[in-house]
Enzyme design. Structure first.
Site, PDB file in Angstrom:
ATOM      1  N   THR A 103      -3.896 -73.979 -19.908  1.00  0.00           N
ATOM      2  CA  THR A 103      -4.282 -75.109 -20.639  1.00  0.00           C
ATOM      3  C   THR A 103      -5.800 -75.125 -20.609  1.00  0.00           C
ATOM      4  O   THR A 103      -6.390 -74.739 -19.304  1.00  0.00           O
ATOM      5  CB  THR A 103      -3.698 -76.361 -20.067  1.00  0.00           C
ATOM      6  OG1 THR A 103      -4.367 -77.526 -20.494  1.00  0.00           O
ATOM      7  CG2 THR A 103      -3.753 -76.412 -18.680  1.00  0.00           C
ATOM      8  N   ASP A 105      -7.256 -77.858 -20.355  1.00  0.00           N
ATOM      9  CA  ASP A 105      -7.534 -79.107 -19.530  1.00  0.00           C
ATOM     10  C   ASP A 105      -7.603 -78.679 -18.130  1.00  0.00           C
ATOM     11  O   ASP A 105      -8.382 -79.463 -17.360  1.00  0.00           O
ATOM     12  CB  ASP A 105      -6.725 -80.130 -19.805  1.00  0.00           C
ATOM     13  CG  ASP A 105      -6.673 -80.912 -21.097  1.00  0.00           C
ATOM     14  OD1 ASP A 105      -7.622 -80.408 -21.902  1.00  0.00           O
ATOM     15  OD2 ASP A 105      -5.509 -81.491 -21.331  1.00  0.00           O
ATOM     16  N   ARG A 140     -32.984 -89.740 -28.936  1.00  0.00           N
ATOM     17  CA  ARG A 140     -32.036 -90.562 -29.059  1.00  0.00           C
ATOM     18  C   ARG A 140     -31.016 -90.272 -27.844  1.00  0.00           C
ATOM     19  O   ARG A 140     -31.130 -89.216 -27.267  1.00  0.00           O
ATOM     20  CB  ARG A 140     -31.185 -90.004 -30.188  1.00  0.00           C
ATOM     21  CG  ARG A 140     -31.765 -90.419 -31.632  1.00  0.00           C
ATOM     22  CD  ARG A 140     -30.895 -89.816 -32.683  1.00  0.00           C
ATOM     23  NE  ARG A 140     -31.449 -90.291 -33.955  1.00  0.00           N
ATOM     24  CZ  ARG A 140     -31.127 -89.644 -35.141  1.00  0.00           C
ATOM     25  NH1 ARG A 140     -30.776 -88.281 -35.040  1.00  0.00           N
ATOM     26  NH2 ARG A 140     -31.795 -89.941 -36.227  1.00  0.00           N
ATOM     27  N   MET A 147     -12.488 -82.935 -24.896  1.00  0.00           N
ATOM     28  CA  MET A 147     -11.021 -82.981 -24.444  1.00  0.00           C
ATOM     29  C   MET A 147     -10.896 -83.302 -23.142  1.00  0.00           C
ATOM     30  O   MET A 147     -11.834 -82.907 -22.189  1.00  0.00           O
ATOM     31  CB  MET A 147     -10.190 -81.828 -24.926  1.00  0.00           C
ATOM     32  CG  MET A 147      -9.869 -81.772 -26.624  1.00  0.00           C
ATOM     33  SD  MET A 147      -8.563 -80.757 -26.913  1.00  0.00           S
ATOM     34  CE  MET A 147      -8.188 -81.305 -28.463  1.00  0.00           C
ATOM     35  N   GLY A 148      -9.697 -83.576 -22.823  1.00  0.00           N
ATOM     36  CA  GLY A 148      -9.280 -83.951 -21.298  1.00  0.00           C
ATOM     37  C   GLY A 148      -8.393 -84.976 -21.308  1.00  0.00           C
ATOM     38  O   GLY A 148      -8.986 -86.151 -21.267  1.00  0.00           O
ATOM     39  N   ARG A 149      -7.444 -85.196 -21.461  1.00  0.00           N
ATOM     40  CA  ARG A 149      -6.349 -86.432 -21.766  1.00  0.00           C
ATOM     41  C   ARG A 149      -6.283 -87.045 -20.460  1.00  0.00           C
ATOM     42  O   ARG A 149      -6.232 -88.207 -20.314  1.00  0.00           O
ATOM     43  CB  ARG A 149      -4.955 -85.782 -22.359  1.00  0.00           C
ATOM     44  CG  ARG A 149      -4.174 -86.871 -22.936  1.00  0.00           C
ATOM     45  CD  ARG A 149      -2.876 -86.373 -23.494  1.00  0.00           C
ATOM     46  NE  ARG A 149      -2.212 -85.293 -22.590  1.00  0.00           N
ATOM     47  CZ  ARG A 149      -1.790 -84.273 -23.026  1.00  0.00           C
ATOM     48  NH1 ARG A 149      -1.238 -84.107 -24.327  1.00  0.00           N
ATOM     49  NH2 ARG A 149      -1.174 -83.262 -22.097  1.00  0.00           N
ATOM     50  N   ARG A 245     -26.245 -91.632 -30.877  1.00  0.00           N
ATOM     51  CA  ARG A 245     -25.574 -90.813 -31.654  1.00  0.00           C
ATOM     52  C   ARG A 245     -24.251 -90.772 -31.199  1.00  0.00           C
ATOM     53  O   ARG A 245     -24.152 -90.154 -29.743  1.00  0.00           O
ATOM     54  CB  ARG A 245     -26.208 -89.792 -32.433  1.00  0.00           C
ATOM     55  CG  ARG A 245     -27.148 -90.234 -33.384  1.00  0.00           C
ATOM     56  CD  ARG A 245     -26.801 -90.915 -34.656  1.00  0.00           C
ATOM     57  NE  ARG A 245     -27.808 -90.812 -35.785  1.00  0.00           N
ATOM     58  CZ  ARG A 245     -28.554 -92.104 -35.881  1.00  0.00           C
ATOM     59  NH1 ARG A 245     -28.250 -93.037 -34.968  1.00  0.00           N
ATOM     60  NH2 ARG A 245     -29.481 -91.797 -36.648  1.00  0.00           N
ATOM     61  N   HIS A 251     -11.036 -80.748 -31.123  1.00  0.00           N
ATOM     62  CA  HIS A 251     -10.348 -79.394 -31.259  1.00  0.00           C
ATOM     63  C   HIS A 251     -11.174 -78.219 -31.415  1.00  0.00           C
ATOM     64  O   HIS A 251     -11.039 -77.094 -31.372  1.00  0.00           O
ATOM     65  CB  HIS A 251      -9.410 -79.234 -32.381  1.00  0.00           C
ATOM     66  CG  HIS A 251      -8.172 -80.264 -32.246  1.00  0.00           C
ATOM     67  ND1 HIS A 251      -8.418 -81.662 -32.428  1.00  0.00           N
ATOM     68  CD2 HIS A 251      -7.137 -80.372 -31.712  1.00  0.00           C
ATOM     69  CE1 HIS A 251      -7.207 -82.423 -32.085  1.00  0.00           C
ATOM     70  NE2 HIS A 251      -6.485 -81.562 -31.622  1.00  0.00           N
ATOM     71  N   ARG A 254     -11.299 -75.694 -28.736  1.00  0.00           N
ATOM     72  CA  ARG A 254     -10.057 -74.901 -28.200  1.00  0.00           C
ATOM     73  C   ARG A 254      -9.925 -74.045 -29.366  1.00  0.00           C
ATOM     74  O   ARG A 254      -9.871 -74.255 -30.680  1.00  0.00           O
ATOM     75  CB  ARG A 254      -8.887 -76.173 -28.338  1.00  0.00           C
ATOM     76  CG  ARG A 254      -7.666 -75.726 -27.554  1.00  0.00           C
ATOM     77  CD  ARG A 254      -6.671 -76.862 -27.328  1.00  0.00           C
ATOM     78  NE  ARG A 254      -6.119 -77.031 -28.924  1.00  0.00           N
ATOM     79  CZ  ARG A 254      -5.362 -77.942 -29.091  1.00  0.00           C
ATOM     80  NH1 ARG A 254      -4.917 -78.839 -28.102  1.00  0.00           N
ATOM     81  NH2 ARG A 254      -4.520 -78.031 -30.019  1.00  0.00           N
TER      82      ARG A 254
HETATM   83  O1  F6P Z   1      -3.623 -79.485 -24.369  1.00  0.00           O
HETATM   84  C1  F6P Z   1      -4.178 -80.624 -23.930  1.00  0.00           C
HETATM   85  C2  F6P Z   1      -5.252 -80.971 -24.912  1.00  0.00           C
HETATM   86  O2  F6P Z   1      -5.991 -79.770 -25.030  1.00  0.00           O
HETATM   87  C3  F6P Z   1      -5.510 -82.585 -24.886  1.00  0.00           C
HETATM   88  O3  F6P Z   1      -6.881 -82.273 -23.962  1.00  0.00           O
HETATM   89  C4  F6P Z   1      -5.887 -83.021 -26.087  1.00  0.00           C
HETATM   90  O4  F6P Z   1      -5.706 -84.599 -25.961  1.00  0.00           O
HETATM   91  C5  F6P Z   1      -4.726 -82.511 -26.549  1.00  0.00           C
HETATM   92  O5  F6P Z   1      -4.446 -81.170 -26.391  1.00  0.00           O
HETATM   93  C6  F6P Z   1      -4.681 -82.336 -28.074  1.00  0.00           C
HETATM   94  O6  F6P Z   1      -3.480 -82.212 -28.776  1.00  0.00           O
HETATM   95  P1  F6P Z   1      -3.272 -81.995 -30.206  1.00  0.00           P
HETATM   96  O7  F6P Z   1      -3.647 -80.260 -30.528  1.00  0.00           O
HETATM   97  O8  F6P Z   1      -1.803 -82.018 -30.412  1.00  0.00           O
HETATM   98  O9  F6P Z   1      -3.988 -82.867 -30.943  1.00  0.00           O
END
Ligand code: F6P
Length: 320
Positions: A103, A105, A140, A147-149, A245, A251, A254
């Site tokens: 992951t 994360d 600015r 990301m990082g839920r 800003r 995404h 990732r």
């Molecule tokens: O895998 C976890 C994660 O990378 C989180 O940090 C993020 O909130 C989530 O995936 C996003 O998921 P999706 O691709 O379903 O929008």
């Protein structure tokens, strides 16, 4: 794949779309040629999903039946705490299964790092640096959301690597006043540009009713409208008068080309996962401990790992 062929001439079957593929019997036999140019590719050639078999009627039994039908003797489950949580339930039922932590994360217990994390950090740090450059040119404040839920690993590592002036993570509270104070004190010393990195999982209390996935996680990266970057940017500009800003990296960090660490670590983890199954082990997760790859109980992989206080204190010492 290579190790599986070397050890016992195993046939390797790829399961498409994660647990959805096992529930629906969507399989694809993999050959070495499928991997020839894969080492530099991000994402997954097998595709993935957020399907939770524990939420389907007789989900685990269906998986067992589909494995049997396709002649699959053992499973290598690659994923985060949700994927490995389901894998560990299958292991309890007697399915031969080995987990591999993956992951961006990095919020997975039992392993120091999960693969994908350092590639995401590299990409985020690079983008934060270019935002810092344009921020300095225009004087600015640049607010960058990553990301990082649930955890602030990406925010803190990428923020530190890019020299952010402040980082905000879900694990440790940061008051809005302290953000405003920092921006004001920098402006008072003639530095009108600042970079603030914030994790998407931080709650400022303005979000409600966020849609959840089948594992019960809030889909923060999907939520339309206000996000942490836009919320903070507006707040900072209002309270300090410094033009601000907002950018959400989302995404974009990732699925990028994996860095060398992730390429090598993934290869070592893959070899060890096959060796674990070959030696008769099951219900384990291969994991990174320091510079070694070890086996730990699979149940570890279904637990969360949050940013620790020691790392956070180091990150905080750079806030200025
Ligand atoms: O895998 C976890 C994660 O990378 C989180 O940090 C993020 O909130 C989530 O995936 C996003 O998921 P999706 O691709 O379903 O929008």
């Amino acid at each position: 794949m290579l190790r599986a062929a070397e050890l016992n001439g195993y046939t390797v079957i790829g399961i498409l779309a994660g647990w959805a593929g096992l529930l629906e019997g969507r399989f694809k036999e993999l050959r070495y040629s499928d991997f020839e140019n894969a080492i530099g590719s991000g994402g997954t050639m097998l595709t993935t999903s957020r399907t939770n078999p524990l939420k389907k009627e007789h989900g685990l039994e269906t998986i067992e039946a589909n494995m049997k039908k396709a002649g699959i003797d053992a499973l290598i489950a690659v994923g985060g705490d949700d994927t490995l949580g389901v894998a560990s339930k299958l292991a309890e039922l007697g399915v031969r299964v080995v987990g591999v932590p993956k992951t961006i994360d990095n919020d997975l217990a039992g392993t120091d790092y999960s693969f994908g994390f350092f590639t995401a950090v590299d990409e985020a740090a690079k983008l934060i640096e270019s935002l810092a450059t344009t921020g300095r040119s225009h004087e600015r404040v640049m607010v960058v959301e990553v990301m990082g839920r649930d955890a602030g690993w990406i925010a803190s590592f990428a923020g530190m690597a890019a020299g952010a002036n402040m980082i905000i993570v879900p694990e440790f509270e940061t008051s809005l006043d302290s953000v405003v104070e920092l921006v004001k004190s920098r402006a008072a010393s003639g530095k009108n540009s600042s970079v603030i990195v914030v994790a998407e999982g931080v709650s400022f209390g303005y979000k409600s009713d966020i849609e959840k996935d089948e594992f019960g996680h809030a889909l923060v990266a999907k939520a339309a409208g206000e996000n942490n970057a836009s919320f903070l940017a507006r707040y900072i500009e209002q309270k300090t008068g410094v033009e601000t800003r907002a950018t959400v990296l989302g995404h974009s960090i990732r699925g990028t080309t994996p860095n060398s660490y992730d390429r090598i670590m993934t290869t070592l983890l893959g070899f060890r996962a096959v060796e674990a199954l070959h030696s008769g082990n099951s219900g384990v997760m291969v994991a990174v401990h320091g510079t070694s790859v070890v086996e730990v109980p699979l149940t570890e992989g279904s637990k969360k790992k949050f940013l620790d206080e020691k790392t956070w204190n180091v990150a905080k010492s750079f806030f200025a």
